[in-house]
Design a protein around this motif. Structure first.
Motif, mmCIF file in Angstrom:
data_model
loop_
_atom_site.group_PDB
_atom_site.id
_atom_site.type_symbol
_atom_site.label_atom_id
_atom_site.label_comp_id
_atom_site.label_asym_id
_atom_site.label_seq_id
_atom_site.Cartn_x
_atom_site.Cartn_y
_atom_site.Cartn_z
ATOM 1 N N LEU A 196 46.744 60.443 25.701
ATOM 2 C CA LEU A 196 46.650 60.102 27.112
ATOM 3 C C LEU A 196 45.686 61.035 27.824
ATOM 4 C CD1 LEU A 196 48.215 57.707 27.555
ATOM 5 C CD2 LEU A 196 50.208 59.064 28.180
ATOM 6 N N ASP A 197 45.780 62.302 27.477
ATOM 7 C CA ASP A 197 44.917 63.297 28.100
ATOM 8 C C ASP A 197 43.450 63.035 27.759
ATOM 9 O OD1 ASP A 197 44.555 65.841 29.536
ATOM 10 O OD2 ASP A 197 43.794 66.502 27.590
ATOM 11 N N VAL A 198 43.199 62.760 26.488
ATOM 12 C CA VAL A 198 41.825 62.494 26.065
ATOM 13 C C VAL A 198 41.294 61.237 26.747
ATOM 14 C CG1 VAL A 198 40.336 61.918 24.126
ATOM 15 C CG2 VAL A 198 42.137 63.608 23.843
ATOM 16 N N LEU A 199 42.099 60.204 26.765
ATOM 17 C CA LEU A 199 41.670 58.957 27.404
ATOM 18 C C LEU A 199 41.361 59.194 28.877
ATOM 19 C CD1 LEU A 199 44.001 56.234 25.850
ATOM 20 C CD2 LEU A 199 41.613 56.757 25.345
ATOM 21 N N GLY A 200 42.144 60.082 29.483
ATOM 22 C CA GLY A 200 41.909 60.391 30.888
ATOM 23 C C GLY A 200 40.512 60.924 31.150
ATOM 24 N N ARG A 201 39.970 61.596 30.160
ATOM 25 C CA ARG A 201 38.638 62.188 30.329
ATOM 26 C C ARG A 201 37.523 61.170 30.330
ATOM 27 N NH1 ARG A 201 38.915 67.766 28.401
ATOM 28 N NH2 ARG A 201 41.120 68.263 28.367
ATOM 29 N N VAL A 202 37.773 60.017 29.785
ATOM 30 C CA VAL A 202 36.715 58.991 29.742
ATOM 31 C C VAL A 202 37.163 57.706 30.438
ATOM 32 C CG1 VAL A 202 35.648 59.834 27.642
ATOM 33 C CG2 VAL A 202 37.528 58.217 27.490
ATOM 34 N N SER A 203 38.210 57.850 31.251
ATOM 35 C CA SER A 203 38.768 56.665 31.884
ATOM 36 C C SER A 203 38.013 56.245 33.128
ATOM 37 C CB SER A 203 40.232 56.911 32.233
ATOM 38 O OG SER A 203 40.307 57.932 33.210
ATOM 39 N N GLY A 204 37.124 57.083 33.570
ATOM 40 C CA GLY A 204 36.322 56.694 34.722
ATOM 41 C C GLY A 204 35.571 55.406 34.418
ATOM 42 N N LYS A 205 35.363 54.614 35.436
ATOM 43 C CA LYS A 205 34.739 53.305 35.242
ATOM 44 C C LYS A 205 33.386 53.405 34.554
ATOM 45 C CE LYS A 205 33.310 49.247 37.903
ATOM 46 N NZ LYS A 205 33.251 48.657 39.261
ATOM 47 N N TRP A 206 32.651 54.488 34.803
ATOM 48 C CA TRP A 206 31.305 54.614 34.260
ATOM 49 C C TRP A 206 31.178 55.730 33.240
ATOM 50 C CZ3 TRP A 206 27.897 50.943 35.984
ATOM 51 C CH2 TRP A 206 28.251 50.263 37.162
ATOM 52 N N SER A 207 32.238 56.444 32.934
ATOM 53 C CA SER A 207 32.159 57.609 32.053
ATOM 54 C C SER A 207 31.532 57.281 30.708
ATOM 55 C CB SER A 207 33.559 58.178 31.831
ATOM 56 O OG SER A 207 34.172 58.474 33.066
ATOM 57 N N LEU A 208 31.994 56.215 30.099
ATOM 58 C CA LEU A 208 31.459 55.844 28.791
ATOM 59 C C LEU A 208 29.982 55.498 28.871
ATOM 60 C CD1 LEU A 208 34.067 53.737 26.851
ATOM 61 C CD2 LEU A 208 32.706 55.660 26.039
ATOM 62 N N GLY A 209 29.620 54.785 29.907
ATOM 63 C CA GLY A 209 28.214 54.425 30.096
ATOM 64 C C GLY A 209 27.346 55.663 30.208
ATOM 65 N N VAL A 210 27.789 56.623 30.989
ATOM 66 C CA VAL A 210 27.039 57.868 31.151
ATOM 67 C C VAL A 210 26.902 58.570 29.813
ATOM 68 C CG1 VAL A 210 27.153 60.188 32.118
ATOM 69 C CG2 VAL A 210 27.656 58.226 33.566
ATOM 70 N N LEU A 211 28.002 58.659 29.087
ATOM 71 C CA LEU A 211 27.953 59.320 27.784
ATOM 72 C C LEU A 211 26.951 58.642 26.863
ATOM 73 C CD1 LEU A 211 31.591 60.352 26.849
ATOM 74 C CD2 LEU A 211 29.663 61.754 27.590
ATOM 75 N N SER A 212 27.025 57.338 26.782
ATOM 76 C CA SER A 212 26.147 56.624 25.851
ATOM 77 C C SER A 212 24.673 56.834 26.189
ATOM 78 C CB SER A 212 26.476 55.134 25.844
ATOM 79 O OG SER A 212 25.932 54.493 26.980
ATOM 80 N N GLU A 213 24.396 57.042 27.453
ATOM 81 C CA GLU A 213 23.004 57.235 27.862
ATOM 82 C C GLU A 213 22.491 58.644 27.579
ATOM 83 O OE1 GLU A 213 20.861 54.960 29.127
ATOM 84 O OE2 GLU A 213 22.394 53.440 28.749
ATOM 85 N N THR A 214 23.438 59.580 27.485
ATOM 86 C CA THR A 214 23.035 60.976 27.319
ATOM 87 C C THR A 214 23.224 61.488 25.892
ATOM 88 O OG1 THR A 214 25.244 61.637 28.047
ATOM 89 C CG2 THR A 214 23.518 61.587 29.711
ATOM 90 N N LEU A 215 23.570 60.584 24.996
ATOM 91 C CA LEU A 215 23.870 60.990 23.623
ATOM 92 C C LEU A 215 22.673 61.592 22.896
ATOM 93 C CD1 LEU A 215 26.194 58.178 22.223
ATOM 94 C CD2 LEU A 215 26.778 60.530 22.843
ATOM 95 N N HIS A 216 21.498 61.052 23.190
ATOM 96 C CA HIS A 216 20.341 61.440 22.381
ATOM 97 C C HIS A 216 19.322 62.276 23.132
ATOM 98 C CE1 HIS A 216 22.166 58.732 19.616
ATOM 99 N NE2 HIS A 216 21.949 57.691 20.398
ATOM 100 N N GLY A 217 19.808 63.181 23.958
ATOM 101 C CA GLY A 217 18.885 64.049 24.661
ATOM 102 C C GLY A 217 19.069 63.985 26.163
ATOM 103 N N PRO A 218 18.479 64.968 26.856
ATOM 104 C CA PRO A 218 18.632 65.126 28.299
ATOM 105 C C PRO A 218 18.091 63.913 29.067
ATOM 106 C CG PRO A 218 17.614 67.070 27.314
ATOM 107 C CD PRO A 218 17.632 66.004 26.263
ATOM 108 N N VAL A 219 18.818 63.535 30.085
ATOM 109 C CA VAL A 219 18.409 62.419 30.927
ATOM 110 C C VAL A 219 18.492 62.843 32.378
ATOM 111 C CG1 VAL A 219 18.839 60.013 31.498
ATOM 112 C CG2 VAL A 219 19.391 60.844 29.214
ATOM 113 N N ARG A 220 17.527 62.417 33.150
ATOM 114 C CA ARG A 220 17.509 62.781 34.573
ATOM 115 C C ARG A 220 18.510 61.965 35.374
ATOM 116 N NH1 ARG A 220 11.600 63.921 36.888
ATOM 117 N NH2 ARG A 220 12.977 64.451 38.610
ATOM 118 N N PHE A 221 18.921 62.546 36.489
ATOM 119 C CA PHE A 221 19.858 61.884 37.384
ATOM 120 C C PHE A 221 19.367 60.496 37.764
ATOM 121 C CE2 PHE A 221 21.701 60.817 41.461
ATOM 122 C CZ PHE A 221 23.013 61.219 41.343
ATOM 123 N N SER A 222 18.142 60.439 38.194
ATOM 124 C CA SER A 222 17.594 59.151 38.650
ATOM 125 C C SER A 222 17.489 58.149 37.508
ATOM 126 C CB SER A 222 16.227 59.357 39.289
ATOM 127 O OG SER A 222 15.389 60.084 38.415
#
Lengths: 127, 127
Positions: free
Chosen positions: B21-47
């Motif tokens: 439950l605790d772990v799921l809580g860390r990625v339960s944000g509506k966009w958390s997974l999306g953000v992670l997937s975008e940043t997996l392969h190197g630094p990405v800018r905010f914009s």
DNA sequence: CAGGATCCGCCACGATACTG
DNA sequence: CAGTATCGTGGCGGATCCTG
């Protein structure tokens, strides 16, 4: 209930994220995991669940059970006796899903740094 | 933000459920997974993130990034230039977590019955 | 460019009462 | 016993405007 089902947002990101999001949606209910863990090893009565999951309301328990059933994670069995007797049991699919989910606990153990992060000094350890 | 952290409810069920439950809580944000997937392969800018995750608001993107950073899943790098340039990159822990999460997609593929369940006839496929 | 500050709507969850 | 029906609420997500 019945989550929005199927990536309502996030069209920009990959399809895999979308699928994961969908799966997470199925167990995102506050008590879904608890219900699953209680029904993993055989049929459990409604009232038994109510007792195990201390604090859950009848309404939410019902909704959670309905959702899990609709998602093919639980099987509902009604014994036409009086008083009524209804039992819930996890499906094979549910057991496999549960196994993968507990894999996340392994991750937490392997990453204490992340696991320890974000703890509020006031309410962590004890309780 | 900063989820309740540490099983606020569910004292009745096993400790493992609590951890999950605790772990799921860390990625339960509506966009958390999306953000992670975008940043997996190197630094990405905010914009850049704002563009990839079509539909996210600046506020939520910021909050999501802060939460992931606090949880040790993202590293924030500020380049003191003008205009400012801030980059986000997933940590190793995040990559491992992401892998386990995509394991859930495998589950969905192996269980079409469950995957197909609960689809609303009106709003599924298209959109 | 990368945010902080404010205000607001919605929905999951909860408390309580009633019933086949 | 195993639910339904109704009403209320907190907090996440979103819109909008402002700033170093």
């Amino acid at each position: 209930m019945s989550r929005t089902t199927a990536c309502t947002a996030q069209e920009g990101v990959g399809r895999e994220v979308c699928t994961v999001l969908d799966v997470l949606g199925r167990v995102s209910g506050k008590w879904s995991l608890g219900v699953l863990s209680e029904t993993l090893h055989g049929p459990v009565r409604f009232s038994a669940l109510e007792r195990s999951l201390a604090g859950i309301s009848r309404r939410i328990l019902t909704l959670t059970l309905r959702e899990l059933e609709e998602d093919g994670l639980l099987v509902r069995t009604v014994h036409p006796t009086v008083p009524p007797r209804v039992e819930y049991a996890a499906t094979d699919a549910a057991r496999e899903l549960y196994e993968r989910l507990t894999g996340l606990a392994d991750w937490a153990r392997r990453h204490p740094e992340a696991a320890a992060a974000g703890r509020r000094p006031g309410g962590a350890g004890a309780r």
